[in-house]
Design a protein around this motif. Structure first.
Motif, PDB file in Angstrom:
ATOM      1  N   LEU A 335     -28.535  -9.973  60.673  1.00  0.00           N
ATOM      2  CA  LEU A 335     -29.225  -8.856  61.278  1.00  0.00           C
ATOM      3  C   LEU A 335     -29.949  -8.038  60.218  1.00  0.00           C
ATOM      4  O   LEU A 335     -29.650  -8.124  59.023  1.00  0.00           O
ATOM      5  N   GLY A 336     -30.882  -7.223  60.692  1.00  0.00           N
ATOM      6  CA  GLY A 336     -31.585  -6.346  59.767  1.00  0.00           C
ATOM      7  C   GLY A 336     -30.638  -5.422  59.032  1.00  0.00           C
ATOM      8  O   GLY A 336     -30.828  -5.119  57.848  1.00  0.00           O
ATOM      9  N   ALA A 337     -29.584  -4.972  59.715  1.00  0.00           N
ATOM     10  CA  ALA A 337     -28.605  -4.091  59.065  1.00  0.00           C
ATOM     11  C   ALA A 337     -27.910  -4.785  57.904  1.00  0.00           C
ATOM     12  O   ALA A 337     -27.586  -4.156  56.887  1.00  0.00           O
ATOM     13  N   ASP A 338     -27.658  -6.085  58.047  1.00  0.00           N
ATOM     14  CA  ASP A 338     -27.023  -6.829  56.959  1.00  0.00           C
ATOM     15  C   ASP A 338     -27.917  -6.859  55.723  1.00  0.00           C
ATOM     16  O   ASP A 338     -27.440  -6.704  54.588  1.00  0.00           O
ATOM     17  N   ILE A 339     -29.217  -7.060  55.939  1.00  0.00           N
ATOM     18  CA  ILE A 339     -30.160  -7.084  54.824  1.00  0.00           C
ATOM     19  C   ILE A 339     -30.194  -5.733  54.125  1.00  0.00           C
ATOM     20  O   ILE A 339     -30.222  -5.647  52.891  1.00  0.00           O
ATOM     21  N   LEU A 340     -30.168  -4.658  54.920  1.00  0.00           N
ATOM     22  CA  LEU A 340     -30.198  -3.321  54.334  1.00  0.00           C
ATOM     23  C   LEU A 340     -28.947  -3.049  53.496  1.00  0.00           C
ATOM     24  O   LEU A 340     -29.024  -2.420  52.441  1.00  0.00           O
ATOM     25  N   VAL A 341     -27.807  -3.518  53.968  1.00  0.00           N
ATOM     26  CA  VAL A 341     -26.565  -3.335  53.209  1.00  0.00           C
ATOM     27  C   VAL A 341     -26.688  -3.978  51.836  1.00  0.00           C
ATOM     28  O   VAL A 341     -26.325  -3.390  50.814  1.00  0.00           O
ATOM     29  N   VAL A 342     -27.213  -5.202  51.808  1.00  0.00           N
ATOM     30  CA  VAL A 342     -27.371  -5.901  50.528  1.00  0.00           C
ATOM     31  C   VAL A 342     -28.371  -5.185  49.633  1.00  0.00           C
ATOM     32  O   VAL A 342     -28.134  -4.978  48.435  1.00  0.00           O
TER      33      VAL A 342
END
Length: 365
Positions: A335-342
């Motif tokens: 998800l986009g949220a996963d990318i932001l976390v990284v």
């Protein structure tokens, strides 16, 4: 090959994928130390009878490296190799028909082995690996992907006898392993965690407790959790049930020499041993006490097609991974949220691989 035999100083011969029914006669290669007879296509099979011809050559005793990826060799041929090539330090039997008897013969006859690859040797069980644990005490790289090993067998392999030398371990797609068993084997206390540099857990069910244990490993530099099923729970029964339906239960496709890439062990041979880095002060609260988990030396992490990947990414965000330079993310569950976390927690990244991820332009920017 006959003409090449006129090179008296030849030390390495790569004859992989040649359409010949028998390997070259080693009598012509008096200085040969490295031999690669890997099979590229399934209809070019080098059988036990062909391998036995190698064992009658006086030059076979000087071989230190041998690759037989995809060959039709079984316990019979491997047993003869073990008796005639005691100087072997590297042996790759990926995709062969070797079983427990052949592995036992190798363990007893080639005690100087440093690298042993049994990738996709699906007939090898705890019996064979018990002999590996008893005799091969200098192993630095062990690849047992898709084998029949269980928790007890892995515990023996990672016992104190090997804890000072086992740098590279692949147990991908070993359906008999549990998160608790892996955690015991690679723990810093009692396992090989103090020296482990490379760990391949692809296709397994992984609990949060195991992830936190991996974060403590001081020298771990390369981690592969591709196709894993990750769970927030620490209950082993839940982990086992997810294994039955997770990617780890899938039978991996057969890998031939053209696509079998070695784990990144040999690239590390020329490097000096890493010293553990200082673990950052931020940590994760567990059981009322603050413990420090930080992946202090981790440089590369492959997380393609993971189920429950957010569990791992949140852990990385909480504890930090100060040395992480490369991460791969792929699959529709990203998800986009996963990318932001990284992106927000790993500012030092120099390579990010996104494949088949359903994200929008705002997240990419």
């Amino acid at each position: 090959l006959t003409d090449v035999g006129g090179l008296p100083q030849l030390e390495t011969l790569i004859a992989a994928g040649l359409p010949c029914p028998a390997p070259p006669a080693l009598d012509s290669f008096s200085s040969l130390t490295q031999l690669d007879l890997s099979v590229t296509f399934p209809f070019w099979q080098i059988s036990d009878s062909a391998i036995l011809s190698l064992c009658f050559s006086p030059s076979s005793t000087s071989l230190t490296g041998l690759r037989l990826v995809g060959c039709g060799v079984s316990d019979v041929g491997v047993g003869a190799l073990a008796a005639s090539m005691p100087a072997l330090t590297s042996l790759d039997l990926t995709g062969t028909r070797v079983g427990d008897n052949g592995v036992s013969a190798i363990s007893a006859g080639c005690r100087d082995l440093v690298v042993l690859r049994l990738n996709s040797c699906g007939s090898v069980s705890n019996s064979g690996f018990g002999c590996v644990a008893s005799h091969l005490t200098s192993l630095r790289e062990l690849d047992i992907k898709s084998s029949l090993i269980t928790d007890s067998g892995l515990t023996r392999l990672c016992s104190p006898r090997h804890r000072d030398c086992l740098h590279v371990l692949s147990v991908a797609h070993c359906a008999g392993l549990s998160s608790q068993g892996i955690q015991r084997a690679v723990s810093v206390c009692g396992g090989c965690g103090d020296v482990l540099r490379v760990l391949n857990l692809a296709g397994l069910a992984i609990s949060r407790t195991l992830l936190m244990a991996l974060a403590e490993l001081p020298l771990l530099r390369w981690l592969n959790v591709t196709d894993c099923a990750m769970t927030e729970t620490t209950d082993e029964s839940d982990t086992q049930s997810s294994k039955k339906i997770g990617p780890g239960s899938l039978v991996p496709s057969y890998e031939y020499a053209t696509v079998v890439l070695p784990l990144p062990a040999l690239r590390m041979e020329g490097r000096q041993a890493l010293k553990p880095k200082n673990i950052p002060t931020h940590g994760v609260a567990l059981g009322g006490s603050h413990q420090k988990h930080s992946f202090p030396s981790l440089e590369t992490m492959h997380t393609d097609r993971c189920r429950g990947l957010s569990c791992l990414l949140r852990l990385v965000a909480q504890v930090g991974a100060p040395s992480l330079r490369c991460i791969t993310l792929s699959g529709p569950e990203i998800l986009g949220a996963d990318i932001l976390v990284v992106a927000q927690s790993c500012r030092q990244l120099v390579e990010v691989c996104l494949r088949r991820c359903e994200i929008d332009d705002s997240v990419t920017s």
